[in-house]
Motif scaffolding. Structure first.
Motif, PDB file in Angstrom:
ATOM      1  N   ASN A 282       7.010 -59.775 -71.102  1.00  0.00           N
ATOM      2  CA  ASN A 282       5.877 -60.114 -70.236  1.00  0.00           C
ATOM      3  C   ASN A 282       6.019 -61.524 -69.663  1.00  0.00           C
ATOM      4  O   ASN A 282       5.793 -61.749 -68.470  1.00  0.00           O
ATOM      5  CB  ASN A 282       4.561 -60.015 -71.013  1.00  0.00           C
ATOM      6  CG  ASN A 282       4.025 -58.603 -71.081  1.00  0.00           C
ATOM      7  OD1 ASN A 282       4.356 -57.759 -70.269  1.00  0.00           O
ATOM      8  ND2 ASN A 282       3.189 -58.350 -72.069  1.00  0.00           N
ATOM      9  N   ALA A 283       6.379 -62.457 -70.519  1.00  0.00           N
ATOM     10  CA  ALA A 283       6.509 -63.847 -70.076  1.00  0.00           C
ATOM     11  C   ALA A 283       7.575 -63.995 -69.002  1.00  0.00           C
ATOM     12  O   ALA A 283       7.420 -64.774 -68.051  1.00  0.00           O
ATOM     13  CB  ALA A 283       6.835 -64.748 -71.271  1.00  0.00           C
ATOM     14  N   LEU A 306      -5.835 -72.562 -60.824  1.00  0.00           N
ATOM     15  CA  LEU A 306      -6.672 -73.706 -61.181  1.00  0.00           C
ATOM     16  C   LEU A 306      -6.907 -73.774 -62.686  1.00  0.00           C
ATOM     17  O   LEU A 306      -6.910 -74.856 -63.277  1.00  0.00           O
ATOM     18  CB  LEU A 306      -8.005 -73.633 -60.434  1.00  0.00           C
ATOM     19  CG  LEU A 306      -7.931 -73.889 -58.918  1.00  0.00           C
ATOM     20  CD1 LEU A 306      -9.256 -73.557 -58.262  1.00  0.00           C
ATOM     21  CD2 LEU A 306      -7.541 -75.337 -58.630  1.00  0.00           C
ATOM     22  N   LYS A 307      -7.098 -72.614 -63.313  1.00  0.00           N
ATOM     23  CA  LYS A 307      -7.264 -72.588 -64.768  1.00  0.00           C
ATOM     24  C   LYS A 307      -5.988 -73.048 -65.472  1.00  0.00           C
ATOM     25  O   LYS A 307      -6.033 -73.618 -66.569  1.00  0.00           O
ATOM     26  CB  LYS A 307      -7.635 -71.180 -65.231  1.00  0.00           C
ATOM     27  CG  LYS A 307      -9.001 -70.698 -64.779  1.00  0.00           C
ATOM     28  CD  LYS A 307     -10.128 -71.481 -65.404  1.00  0.00           C
ATOM     29  CE  LYS A 307     -11.487 -70.921 -65.022  1.00  0.00           C
ATOM     30  NZ  LYS A 307     -12.600 -71.748 -65.578  1.00  0.00           N
ATOM     31  N   LEU A 308      -4.850 -72.802 -64.818  1.00  0.00           N
ATOM     32  CA  LEU A 308      -3.565 -73.207 -65.393  1.00  0.00           C
ATOM     33  C   LEU A 308      -3.266 -74.687 -65.166  1.00  0.00           C
ATOM     34  O   LEU A 308      -2.306 -75.219 -65.724  1.00  0.00           O
ATOM     35  CB  LEU A 308      -2.437 -72.366 -64.803  1.00  0.00           C
ATOM     36  CG  LEU A 308      -2.448 -70.868 -65.147  1.00  0.00           C
ATOM     37  CD1 LEU A 308      -1.404 -70.129 -64.307  1.00  0.00           C
ATOM     38  CD2 LEU A 308      -2.187 -70.643 -66.630  1.00  0.00           C
ATOM     39  N   GLY A 309      -4.068 -75.345 -64.308  1.00  0.00           N
ATOM     40  CA  GLY A 309      -3.876 -76.773 -64.072  1.00  0.00           C
ATOM     41  C   GLY A 309      -3.448 -77.147 -62.673  1.00  0.00           C
ATOM     42  O   GLY A 309      -3.026 -78.287 -62.433  1.00  0.00           O
ATOM     43  N   VAL A 324       2.450 -70.163 -59.672  1.00  0.00           N
ATOM     44  CA  VAL A 324       3.756 -69.598 -60.009  1.00  0.00           C
ATOM     45  C   VAL A 324       4.603 -70.644 -60.725  1.00  0.00           C
ATOM     46  O   VAL A 324       5.221 -70.370 -61.765  1.00  0.00           O
ATOM     47  CB  VAL A 324       4.480 -69.103 -58.740  1.00  0.00           C
ATOM     48  CG1 VAL A 324       5.877 -68.593 -59.095  1.00  0.00           C
ATOM     49  CG2 VAL A 324       3.675 -68.014 -58.040  1.00  0.00           C
ATOM     50  N   ARG A 325       4.620 -71.846 -60.174  1.00  0.00           N
ATOM     51  CA  ARG A 325       5.395 -72.928 -60.789  1.00  0.00           C
ATOM     52  C   ARG A 325       4.865 -73.248 -62.185  1.00  0.00           C
ATOM     53  O   ARG A 325       5.655 -73.441 -63.131  1.00  0.00           O
ATOM     54  CB  ARG A 325       5.333 -74.181 -59.908  1.00  0.00           C
ATOM     55  CG  ARG A 325       6.028 -75.394 -60.529  1.00  0.00           C
ATOM     56  CD  ARG A 325       5.925 -76.609 -59.628  1.00  0.00           C
ATOM     57  NE  ARG A 325       4.551 -77.039 -59.404  1.00  0.00           N
ATOM     58  CZ  ARG A 325       3.837 -77.758 -60.280  1.00  0.00           C
ATOM     59  NH1 ARG A 325       4.375 -78.113 -61.442  1.00  0.00           N
ATOM     60  NH2 ARG A 325       2.611 -78.133 -59.980  1.00  0.00           N
ATOM     61  N   LEU A 326       3.553 -73.272 -62.338  1.00  0.00           N
ATOM     62  CA  LEU A 326       2.965 -73.607 -63.631  1.00  0.00           C
ATOM     63  C   LEU A 326       3.272 -72.542 -64.683  1.00  0.00           C
ATOM     64  O   LEU A 326       3.478 -72.872 -65.856  1.00  0.00           O
ATOM     65  CB  LEU A 326       1.450 -73.793 -63.479  1.00  0.00           C
ATOM     66  CG  LEU A 326       1.026 -75.039 -62.701  1.00  0.00           C
ATOM     67  CD1 LEU A 326      -0.465 -74.982 -62.357  1.00  0.00           C
ATOM     68  CD2 LEU A 326       1.340 -76.301 -63.497  1.00  0.00           C
ATOM     69  N   LEU A 327       3.306 -71.277 -64.278  1.00  0.00           N
ATOM     70  CA  LEU A 327       3.653 -70.217 -65.221  1.00  0.00           C
ATOM     71  C   LEU A 327       5.085 -70.367 -65.698  1.00  0.00           C
ATOM     72  O   LEU A 327       5.385 -70.199 -66.890  1.00  0.00           O
ATOM     73  CB  LEU A 327       3.451 -68.848 -64.573  1.00  0.00           C
ATOM     74  CG  LEU A 327       2.007 -68.386 -64.379  1.00  0.00           C
ATOM     75  CD1 LEU A 327       1.956 -67.125 -63.528  1.00  0.00           C
ATOM     76  CD2 LEU A 327       1.326 -68.148 -65.728  1.00  0.00           C
ATOM     77  N   ASN A 332       8.883 -72.164 -69.905  1.00  0.00           N
ATOM     78  CA  ASN A 332      10.005 -73.046 -70.210  1.00  0.00           C
ATOM     79  C   ASN A 332       9.658 -74.013 -71.336  1.00  0.00           C
ATOM     80  O   ASN A 332      10.437 -74.215 -72.277  1.00  0.00           O
ATOM     81  CB  ASN A 332      10.406 -73.810 -68.950  1.00  0.00           C
ATOM     82  CG  ASN A 332      11.591 -74.736 -69.195  1.00  0.00           C
ATOM     83  OD1 ASN A 332      12.667 -74.277 -69.555  1.00  0.00           O
ATOM     84  ND2 ASN A 332      11.383 -76.027 -69.002  1.00  0.00           N
ATOM     85  N   HIS A 333       8.474 -74.585 -71.253  1.00  0.00           N
ATOM     86  CA  HIS A 333       8.061 -75.595 -72.230  1.00  0.00           C
ATOM     87  C   HIS A 333       7.963 -75.035 -73.636  1.00  0.00           C
ATOM     88  O   HIS A 333       8.302 -75.719 -74.619  1.00  0.00           O
ATOM     89  CB  HIS A 333       6.709 -76.182 -71.811  1.00  0.00           C
ATOM     90  CG  HIS A 333       6.164 -77.188 -72.777  1.00  0.00           C
ATOM     91  ND1 HIS A 333       6.755 -78.421 -72.993  1.00  0.00           N
ATOM     92  CD2 HIS A 333       5.082 -77.136 -73.603  1.00  0.00           C
ATOM     93  CE1 HIS A 333       6.065 -79.085 -73.905  1.00  0.00           C
ATOM     94  NE2 HIS A 333       5.052 -78.325 -74.293  1.00  0.00           N
ATOM     95  N   ILE A 334       7.504 -73.787 -73.767  1.00  0.00           N
ATOM     96  CA  ILE A 334       7.313 -73.239 -75.111  1.00  0.00           C
ATOM     97  C   ILE A 334       8.524 -72.435 -75.594  1.00  0.00           C
ATOM     98  O   ILE A 334       8.486 -71.852 -76.676  1.00  0.00           O
ATOM     99  CB  ILE A 334       6.036 -72.377 -75.197  1.00  0.00           C
ATOM    100  CG1 ILE A 334       6.124 -71.162 -74.272  1.00  0.00           C
ATOM    101  CG2 ILE A 334       4.807 -73.230 -74.891  1.00  0.00           C
ATOM    102  CD1 ILE A 334       4.922 -70.228 -74.383  1.00  0.00           C
ATOM    103  N   GLY A 335       9.597 -72.399 -74.782  1.00  0.00           N
ATOM    104  CA  GLY A 335      10.842 -71.834 -75.277  1.00  0.00           C
ATOM    105  C   GLY A 335      11.069 -70.363 -75.021  1.00  0.00           C
ATOM    106  O   GLY A 335      11.818 -69.713 -75.764  1.00  0.00           O
TER     107      GLY A 335
END
Length: 391
Positions: A282-283, A306-309, A324-327, A332-335
């Motif tokens: 899914n990710a 907006l909820k994603l920042g 899209v970029r934030l997802l 990426n950040h959480i591996g």
């Protein structure tokens, strides 16, 4: 969004630190005298299972433990377990663990009350009666299966994931104890958290979403954006664990009523063929489907961003594209690994995967109409992404 709707929640919910100790009393209230606890070998070796069995011992409830649950549960394993326990006078089931344990419990419950083969029950509303009473105790914050009316099982003949979808399969009770999630490893925290995020986003953008599911979805997205990185960074952060468990729960309530979309349509064939962890699949596909779906409803996709920042003050399309970029950055950040880095993936299989996605029920409720060729392009786009770097 639809304005003529029903919202079903057939499962009672008990939430809070230490609530697992109530499972014995709740089991007795449901008339349980002989319980079958379904879990995996990893949990069976921890104190989590012992908390459940101690609660049963205190109430004089007999129990058996099946600890052979595997990720992406398979039909043959469910049939084997049914044969093993069908003559044991089981009158209560407990699904302890992640979505695989809970979906296996639902499948076993279906067989205990209906007999036959699981494949006879794949589809919508094909059960003739309620399954064996079921208590679900999640130890991950991801699937929401503790409050859903479905069980997803891998058909080993077709290599496709199939679903039993019926309100009669719903758990009678969900016990959510945040303390049980403290032992969840970093990688599973990340993958299951992204599973919950996908549920919330797809429920919100579904073409049959409705006001109640929308409210639950947006709050879930907000919680996950804030607390998933914290839970991954520090698994002992009880505040983060508690909020992630709430987020997973309400995302499950949302998608069980509003359904899902193309991310799940792609992830489930992948899991059926390669046994890829569902949350990872899914990710991987979420940003690509999200971007593809933006034209169907730029405003809704912008609200998610907006909820994603995302930065306010842009056009809906610009804001949604920032989402899209934030997802991708969150994954990426959480591996989360990239699609191309998964060892079993073969681009030659993409036509098979695209066909499975196109035929999947969730294609019907995706916010934008997709063809076989669209899915093929989405698989290819995800595969071409550079490998993500784990933290």
């Amino acid at each position: 969004m639809v304005w003529n709707f029903q919202f079903n929640l057939p499962t009672s919910i008990e939430f809070g630190n230490g609530t697992v100790k109530h499972v014995g009393k709740r089991a007795k209230e449901l008339g349980g005298t002989m319980a079958l606890i379904l879990t995996d070998k990893g949990l069976a070796k921890t104190g989590v299972l012992e908390k459940v069995t101690c609660a049963f011992d205190q109430e004089g409830i007999h129990y058996l433990v099946y600890d052979e649950v595997t990720p992406n549960p398979k039909d043959v394993d469910c049939q084997k377990a049914y044969q093993q326990y069908k003559d044991k006078n089981i009158d209560l089931l407990v699904g302890l663990g992640g979505g695989s344990s809970m979906d296996t419990a639902k499948a076993i419950g279906t067989l205990l009350t209906h007999g036959g083969e699981l494949r006879e029950r794949y589809g919508v509303n094909l059960l003739e009666q309620e399954i064996t009473p079921l208590i679900c105790i999640p130890t991950t914050s991801g699937t929401g299966s503790e409050v859903t009316t479905g069980s997803v099982i891998t058909d080993t003949d077709t290599k496709q994931k199939e679903a039993i979808l019926d309100i009669r399969i719903a758990p009678k009770l969900a016990i959510l104890d945040p303390e049980l999630t403290l032992s969840l490893p970093r990688s599973l925290t990340a993958a299951t958290g992204m599973d919950a995020l996908t549920h919330a986003i797809e429920a919100y953008t579904s073409n049959i979403s409705q006001p109640i599911s929308d409210g639950l979805s947006l709050y879930s997205i907000e919680l996950i954006a804030k607390y998933l990185p914290q839970a991954v960074e520090n698994g002992n952060n009880l505040e983060a664990r508690r909020n992630m468990l709430v987020a997973s729960l309400i995302a499950g309530m949302a998608f069980d009523n509003a359904d899902l979309g193309a991310v799940h349509a792609m992830a489930e064939p992948l899991g059926g063929l390669y046994d890829t962890p569902h949350g990872v699949a899914n990710a991987i596909f979420l940003p690509y489907v999200f971007e593809n779906n933006i034209p169907s409803d730029p405003e809704k996709h912008a609200e998610i961003a907006l909820k994603l920042g995302a930065r306010p003050g842009q056009s809906p399309e610009e804001t949604a594209l920032e989402g899209v970029r934030l997802l991708k950055e969150l994954a990426n950040h959480i591996g989360i690994p990239s699609f191309s880095s998964l060892s079993d993936v073969n681009p030659d299989d993409f036509p098979f995967l695209a066909e499975g996605a196109f035929k999947h029920l969730c294609t019907n409720t995706n916010s934008r109409k997709l063809t076989y060729d669209d899915y093929l392009k989405l698989f290819q786009s995800a595969y071409e992404e550079e490998t993500m770097t784990s933290i």
